[in-house]
Motif scaffolding. Structure first.
Motif, PDB file in Angstrom:
ATOM      1  N   GLU A 130       0.851  -1.197   0.000  1.00  0.00           N
ATOM      2  CA  GLU A 130       0.000   0.000   0.000  1.00  0.00           C
ATOM      3  C   GLU A 130       0.887   1.247   0.000  1.00  0.00           C
ATOM      4  O   GLU A 130       0.868   2.038   0.931  1.00  0.00           O
ATOM      5  CB  GLU A 130      -0.910   0.000   1.226  1.00  0.00           C
ATOM      6  CG  GLU A 130      -1.858  -1.168   1.277  1.00  0.00           C
ATOM      7  CD  GLU A 130      -2.667  -1.221   2.567  1.00  0.00           C
ATOM      8  OE1 GLU A 130      -2.564  -0.288   3.394  1.00  0.00           O
ATOM      9  OE2 GLU A 130      -3.398  -2.187   2.740  1.00  0.00           O
ATOM     10  N   ALA A 174       2.303   4.690  -0.134  1.00  0.00           N
ATOM     11  CA  ALA A 174       1.682   6.005   0.023  1.00  0.00           C
ATOM     12  C   ALA A 174       2.705   6.968   0.616  1.00  0.00           C
ATOM     13  O   ALA A 174       3.658   6.557   1.281  1.00  0.00           O
ATOM     14  CB  ALA A 174       0.462   5.915   0.925  1.00  0.00           C
ATOM     15  N   TYR A 209      -7.609  13.668  -9.088  1.00  0.00           N
ATOM     16  CA  TYR A 209      -6.989  12.342  -8.971  1.00  0.00           C
ATOM     17  C   TYR A 209      -7.643  11.524  -7.863  1.00  0.00           C
ATOM     18  O   TYR A 209      -7.707  11.962  -6.713  1.00  0.00           O
ATOM     19  CB  TYR A 209      -5.490  12.470  -8.668  1.00  0.00           C
ATOM     20  CG  TYR A 209      -4.730  13.181  -9.743  1.00  0.00           C
ATOM     21  CD1 TYR A 209      -4.293  12.501 -10.879  1.00  0.00           C
ATOM     22  CD2 TYR A 209      -4.446  14.544  -9.649  1.00  0.00           C
ATOM     23  CE1 TYR A 209      -3.592  13.149 -11.885  1.00  0.00           C
ATOM     24  CE2 TYR A 209      -3.745  15.204 -10.651  1.00  0.00           C
ATOM     25  CZ  TYR A 209      -3.325  14.494 -11.756  1.00  0.00           C
ATOM     26  OH  TYR A 209      -2.639  15.144 -12.750  1.00  0.00           O
ATOM     27  N   ASN A 210      -8.077  10.324  -8.198  1.00  0.00           N
ATOM     28  CA  ASN A 210      -8.678   9.425  -7.213  1.00  0.00           C
ATOM     29  C   ASN A 210      -7.679   8.961  -6.168  1.00  0.00           C
ATOM     30  O   ASN A 210      -8.059   8.625  -5.053  1.00  0.00           O
ATOM     31  CB  ASN A 210      -9.289   8.196  -7.908  1.00  0.00           C
ATOM     32  CG  ASN A 210     -10.496   8.562  -8.730  1.00  0.00           C
ATOM     33  OD1 ASN A 210     -11.250   9.471  -8.398  1.00  0.00           O
ATOM     34  ND2 ASN A 210     -10.687   7.848  -9.828  1.00  0.00           N
ATOM     35  N   SER A 211      -6.403   8.932  -6.530  1.00  0.00           N
ATOM     36  CA  SER A 211      -5.386   8.421  -5.618  1.00  0.00           C
ATOM     37  C   SER A 211      -4.755   9.503  -4.730  1.00  0.00           C
ATOM     38  O   SER A 211      -3.783   9.245  -4.027  1.00  0.00           O
ATOM     39  CB  SER A 211      -4.307   7.681  -6.398  1.00  0.00           C
ATOM     40  OG  SER A 211      -3.765   8.508  -7.391  1.00  0.00           O
ATOM     41  N   LYS A 224      -5.815  11.873  -1.614  1.00  0.00           N
ATOM     42  CA  LYS A 224      -6.852  12.034  -0.585  1.00  0.00           C
ATOM     43  C   LYS A 224      -6.357  13.001   0.485  1.00  0.00           C
ATOM     44  O   LYS A 224      -5.162  13.288   0.569  1.00  0.00           O
ATOM     45  CB  LYS A 224      -7.163  10.679   0.072  1.00  0.00           C
ATOM     46  CG  LYS A 224      -7.539   9.574  -0.889  1.00  0.00           C
ATOM     47  CD  LYS A 224      -8.921   9.749  -1.407  1.00  0.00           C
ATOM     48  CE  LYS A 224      -9.308   8.541  -2.272  1.00  0.00           C
ATOM     49  NZ  LYS A 224     -10.385   8.785  -3.141  1.00  0.00           N
ATOM     50  N   TYR A 264      -1.636   7.892  -2.851  1.00  0.00           N
ATOM     51  CA  TYR A 264      -1.631   6.436  -2.850  1.00  0.00           C
ATOM     52  C   TYR A 264      -0.969   5.967  -4.147  1.00  0.00           C
ATOM     53  O   TYR A 264      -1.603   5.910  -5.197  1.00  0.00           O
ATOM     54  CB  TYR A 264      -3.047   5.897  -2.677  1.00  0.00           C
ATOM     55  CG  TYR A 264      -3.587   6.214  -1.309  1.00  0.00           C
ATOM     56  CD1 TYR A 264      -3.291   5.391  -0.228  1.00  0.00           C
ATOM     57  CD2 TYR A 264      -4.358   7.355  -1.076  1.00  0.00           C
ATOM     58  CE1 TYR A 264      -3.757   5.688   1.045  1.00  0.00           C
ATOM     59  CE2 TYR A 264      -4.823   7.662   0.195  1.00  0.00           C
ATOM     60  CZ  TYR A 264      -4.518   6.821   1.252  1.00  0.00           C
ATOM     61  OH  TYR A 264      -4.970   7.125   2.510  1.00  0.00           O
ATOM     62  N   GLU A 266      -1.792   2.668  -6.536  1.00  0.00           N
ATOM     63  CA  GLU A 266      -2.895   2.677  -7.498  1.00  0.00           C
ATOM     64  C   GLU A 266      -2.411   2.994  -8.917  1.00  0.00           C
ATOM     65  O   GLU A 266      -3.186   2.940  -9.863  1.00  0.00           O
ATOM     66  CB  GLU A 266      -3.967   3.667  -7.046  1.00  0.00           C
ATOM     67  CG  GLU A 266      -4.599   3.241  -5.731  1.00  0.00           C
ATOM     68  CD  GLU A 266      -5.656   4.196  -5.218  1.00  0.00           C
ATOM     69  OE1 GLU A 266      -6.064   5.113  -5.971  1.00  0.00           O
ATOM     70  OE2 GLU A 266      -6.075   4.028  -4.074  1.00  0.00           O
ATOM     71  N   GLU A 314      -1.845   5.592 -10.612  1.00  0.00           N
ATOM     72  CA  GLU A 314      -2.464   6.693 -11.355  1.00  0.00           C
ATOM     73  C   GLU A 314      -1.468   7.846 -11.551  1.00  0.00           C
ATOM     74  O   GLU A 314      -1.534   8.556 -12.550  1.00  0.00           O
ATOM     75  CB  GLU A 314      -3.695   7.200 -10.592  1.00  0.00           C
ATOM     76  CG  GLU A 314      -4.365   8.372 -11.251  1.00  0.00           C
ATOM     77  CD  GLU A 314      -5.535   8.923 -10.448  1.00  0.00           C
ATOM     78  OE1 GLU A 314      -6.415   9.515 -11.080  1.00  0.00           O
ATOM     79  OE2 GLU A 314      -5.562   8.770  -9.212  1.00  0.00           O
TER      80      GLU A 314
END
Length: 120
Positions: free
Chosen positions: A48, A50, A67-69, A71, A85, A88, A90
């Motif tokens: 994971e 990050a 961007y979804n990644s 947060k 993240y 992912e 991206e």
């Protein structure tokens, strides 16, 4: 990017040190003692990947919308920090480097004139 690439990139920035001020898991990169990047080594080991980076609040909102990644910062001020993240896939490595640069610059902007001059 892998953790070693991130570590090398951060440590090549002027005045940067690495430390584990919170626990043996959280690697923190600082410029003149001020945090600009945090990485949980345990999360990397678990697949994971990050990194937490500081950002201008308006820019943070833009990044999160695009961007979804990206947060709000995990265990950080949601206004000033983002979590990227990377697992992912991206975010391209060059863009991650640009966001690390932005974080570094944001921290320096908040320093005193004397501190800024010491980086020159």
């Amino acid at each position: 990017m892998n953790i070693e690439q991130i570590r090398e990139y951060c440590l090549n920035k002027k005045g940067t040190t690495e430390d584990f001020p919170f626990d043996a898991d959280t690697l923190v990169f600082k410029v003149l003692g001020k945090m600009f990047a945090l990485v949980s080594l345990k999360r990397w080991e678990q697949g994971e990947a990050a990194i937490n980076l500081k950002a201008d609040p308006d820019y943070s909102q833009e990044l999160r919308a695009e961007y979804n990644s990206i947060k709000p910062g995990y265990h950080m001020s949601k206004k000033h920090w983002n979590t990227l993240y990377l697992h992912e896939n991206e975010l391209q490595p060059q863009f991650v480097k640009e966001l690390i640069d932005h974080s570094y610059t944001m921290v320096i902007k908040g320093m005193t004139k004397k501190q800024k001059e010491s980086l020159l």
